[in-house]
Design a protein around this motif. Sequence first.
Motif, PDB file in Angstrom:
ATOM      1  N   GLN A  35       0.852  -1.174   0.000  1.00 47.69           N
ATOM      2  CA  GLN A  35       0.000   0.000   0.000  1.00 47.69           C
ATOM      3  C   GLN A  35       0.894   1.232   0.000  1.00 47.69           C
ATOM      4  O   GLN A  35       2.008   1.201   0.472  1.00 47.69           O
ATOM      5  CB  GLN A  35      -0.885   0.024   1.245  1.00 47.69           C
ATOM      6  CG  GLN A  35      -0.085   0.107   2.539  1.00 47.69           C
ATOM      7  CD  GLN A  35      -0.954  -0.076   3.759  1.00 47.69           C
ATOM      8  OE1 GLN A  35      -2.001  -0.687   3.692  1.00 47.69           O
ATOM      9  NE2 GLN A  35      -0.526   0.463   4.872  1.00 47.69           N
ATOM     10  N   LYS A  36       0.385   2.330  -0.557  1.00 43.82           N
ATOM     11  CA  LYS A  36       1.123   3.590  -0.545  1.00 43.82           C
ATOM     12  C   LYS A  36       0.923   4.275   0.799  1.00 43.82           C
ATOM     13  O   LYS A  36      -0.131   4.189   1.402  1.00 43.82           O
ATOM     14  CB  LYS A  36       0.598   4.499  -1.653  1.00 43.82           C
ATOM     15  CG  LYS A  36       0.829   3.940  -3.033  1.00 43.82           C
ATOM     16  CD  LYS A  36       2.182   4.340  -3.554  1.00 43.82           C
ATOM     17  CE  LYS A  36       2.299   3.883  -4.996  1.00 43.82           C
ATOM     18  NZ  LYS A  36       3.656   3.847  -5.465  1.00 43.82           N
ATOM     19  N   MET A  37       1.928   4.997   1.237  1.00 44.66           N
ATOM     20  CA  MET A  37       1.851   5.652   2.540  1.00 44.66           C
ATOM     21  C   MET A  37       1.376   7.086   2.406  1.00 44.66           C
ATOM     22  O   MET A  37       1.793   7.805   1.503  1.00 44.66           O
ATOM     23  CB  MET A  37       3.230   5.641   3.197  1.00 44.66           C
ATOM     24  CG  MET A  37       3.663   4.278   3.658  1.00 44.66           C
ATOM     25  SD  MET A  37       2.549   3.606   4.878  1.00 44.66           S
ATOM     26  CE  MET A  37       1.661   2.429   3.910  1.00 44.66           C
ATOM     27  N   PRO A  38       0.516   7.529   3.330  1.00 38.01           N
ATOM     28  CA  PRO A  38      -0.021   8.882   3.262  1.00 38.01           C
ATOM     29  C   PRO A  38       0.898   9.870   3.965  1.00 38.01           C
ATOM     30  O   PRO A  38       0.651  10.253   5.094  1.00 38.01           O
ATOM     31  CB  PRO A  38      -1.347   8.742   4.002  1.00 38.01           C
ATOM     32  CG  PRO A  38      -1.052   7.700   5.035  1.00 38.01           C
ATOM     33  CD  PRO A  38      -0.021   6.779   4.455  1.00 38.01           C
ATOM     34  N   ARG A  39       1.952  10.318   3.309  1.00 35.87           N
ATOM     35  CA  ARG A  39       2.903  11.189   3.989  1.00 35.87           C
ATOM     36  C   ARG A  39       2.720  12.655   3.600  1.00 35.87           C
ATOM     37  O   ARG A  39       3.569  13.487   3.907  1.00 35.87           O
ATOM     38  CB  ARG A  39       4.335  10.764   3.667  1.00 35.87           C
ATOM     39  CG  ARG A  39       4.587   9.321   4.039  1.00 35.87           C
ATOM     40  CD  ARG A  39       6.026   9.027   4.277  1.00 35.87           C
ATOM     41  NE  ARG A  39       6.897   9.617   3.281  1.00 35.87           N
ATOM     42  CZ  ARG A  39       8.184   9.847   3.468  1.00 35.87           C
ATOM     43  NH1 ARG A  39       8.715   9.575   4.628  1.00 35.87           N
ATOM     44  NH2 ARG A  39       8.928  10.348   2.522  1.00 35.87           N
ATOM     45  N   GLN A  40       1.592  12.966   2.898  1.00 34.08           N
ATOM     46  CA  GLN A  40       1.444  14.334   2.410  1.00 34.08           C
ATOM     47  C   GLN A  40       1.464  15.355   3.538  1.00 34.08           C
ATOM     48  O   GLN A  40       2.066  16.399   3.437  1.00 34.08           O
ATOM     49  CB  GLN A  40       0.140  14.509   1.632  1.00 34.08           C
ATOM     50  CG  GLN A  40       0.032  13.669   0.389  1.00 34.08           C
ATOM     51  CD  GLN A  40      -0.700  12.372   0.663  1.00 34.08           C
ATOM     52  OE1 GLN A  40      -0.553  11.783   1.727  1.00 34.08           O
ATOM     53  NE2 GLN A  40      -1.466  11.914  -0.286  1.00 34.08           N
ATOM     54  N   ASN A  41       0.752  15.073   4.610  1.00 34.67           N
ATOM     55  CA  ASN A  41       0.778  15.993   5.745  1.00 34.67           C
ATOM     56  C   ASN A  41       0.472  15.228   7.033  1.00 34.67           C
ATOM     57  O   ASN A  41      -0.037  14.104   7.005  1.00 34.67           O
ATOM     58  CB  ASN A  41      -0.173  17.182   5.526  1.00 34.67           C
ATOM     59  CG  ASN A  41      -1.630  16.792   5.615  1.00 34.67           C
ATOM     60  OD1 ASN A  41      -2.044  16.178   6.594  1.00 34.67           O
ATOM     61  ND2 ASN A  41      -2.407  17.143   4.607  1.00 34.67           N
ATOM     62  N   PRO A  42       0.799  15.850   8.189  1.00 34.60           N
ATOM     63  CA  PRO A  42       0.679  15.129   9.463  1.00 34.60           C
ATOM     64  C   PRO A  42      -0.741  14.674   9.790  1.00 34.60           C
ATOM     65  O   PRO A  42      -0.941  13.609  10.380  1.00 34.60           O
ATOM     66  CB  PRO A  42       1.162  16.159  10.492  1.00 34.60           C
ATOM     67  CG  PRO A  42       1.952  17.153   9.736  1.00 34.60           C
ATOM     68  CD  PRO A  42       1.388  17.180   8.360  1.00 34.60           C
ATOM     69  N   GLN A  43      -1.747  15.483   9.389  1.00 36.27           N
ATOM     70  CA  GLN A  43      -3.121  15.135   9.740  1.00 36.27           C
ATOM     71  C   GLN A  43      -3.577  13.887   8.994  1.00 36.27           C
ATOM     72  O   GLN A  43      -4.231  13.004   9.568  1.00 36.27           O
ATOM     73  CB  GLN A  43      -4.059  16.317   9.433  1.00 36.27           C
ATOM     74  CG  GLN A  43      -5.482  16.128   9.951  1.00 36.27           C
ATOM     75  CD  GLN A  43      -5.528  15.880  11.463  1.00 36.27           C
ATOM     76  OE1 GLN A  43      -4.734  16.437  12.229  1.00 36.27           O
ATOM     77  NE2 GLN A  43      -6.452  15.034  11.918  1.00 36.27           N
ATOM     78  N   ILE A  44      -3.200  13.792   7.728  1.00 36.04           N
ATOM     79  CA  ILE A  44      -3.552  12.604   6.953  1.00 36.04           C
ATOM     80  C   ILE A  44      -2.847  11.378   7.533  1.00 36.04           C
ATOM     81  O   ILE A  44      -3.437  10.299   7.660  1.00 36.04           O
ATOM     82  CB  ILE A  44      -3.199  12.796   5.470  1.00 36.04           C
ATOM     83  CG1 ILE A  44      -4.146  13.819   4.844  1.00 36.04           C
ATOM     84  CG2 ILE A  44      -3.294  11.479   4.707  1.00 36.04           C
ATOM     85  CD1 ILE A  44      -3.853  14.145   3.408  1.00 36.04           C
ATOM     86  N   ALA A  45      -1.582  11.562   7.924  1.00 37.26           N
ATOM     87  CA  ALA A  45      -0.845  10.451   8.535  1.00 37.26           C
ATOM     88  C   ALA A  45      -1.520   9.999   9.834  1.00 37.26           C
ATOM     89  O   ALA A  45      -1.628   8.798  10.103  1.00 37.26           O
ATOM     90  CB  ALA A  45       0.598  10.881   8.816  1.00 37.26           C
TER      91      ALA A  45
END
Length: 263
Positions: free
Chosen positions: A72-82
């Motif tokens: 799976q791809k990791m959601p590293r776009q911003n802290p809230q998404i993480a």
Amino acid sequence: MQKIFLLLCILAVYPNNLKSWFLTASALPHNFCPHSRLAYRQGQLAPDKNSGEPPCQIPNFSSCLGINGVSQKMPRQNPQIALEYLMEGNRRFTADLSTHPNRAVERRQETAGLQEPFAVILGCADSRVSPEIIFDQGIGDLFVVRVAGNVMGPITLDSIEYAALYLHSTLIMVLGHENCGAVSAVLQGNTKDIENVANLIQPAIEESKHQKGDRLENAIRDNVKNVVKDLSKTPVLSKLIAEKKIKIVGGYYNFHSGEVELL
Ligand SMILES: [Zn+2]
């Protein structure tokens, strides 16, 4: 007849792929990850109270989560998404719907030369609080630093700063837990063999003296909050916070429910 035989062979060999296809083909929104979709269908996740929409939708979700170890791809776009992504994994775990993502051979291979963990967990060394299990993550997802009492010292700080600066992890969680033996020992004055850890926990013990409720639980929660505050004041991490590149949060893990409560 041959076609039916072929279909039966495919069903036998690729059950997970077919499961994934059926889940993806549901009428729910495209960005709704499949294991949440499954839980929603089974009535184990309720609709959002305010919107009435299915729960756990993650904006800009780059790809669906894998099922049974698929990448799976990791959601590293911003802290809230993480953070949302991490807590979604804990909801799967508490509902006994863990998907054990990112544990297959292709994940090992794709992370062999590069790691991009989306979150850092500073957790207790307690054998019952393994972050990859309680957040339902896999290889290369979490940068985990564990020490009794989830305290911050110079060595743990170096590790956390490395992940934030050079691996670009956007979320840092300090994770305490119910009935923590380290905090309990300091509370009872049994610090003989754990002086270094005890000195770092001691402020939370003092703070809990005049609070209502269970003193151990209060001290564990205060200890997490103190570590969050201390991390947030360090030169490297405070700069990253000001630039909105990272977020530091506290969590409290409950043994019985499996739930991580944000503090
Ligand atoms: Zn502990």
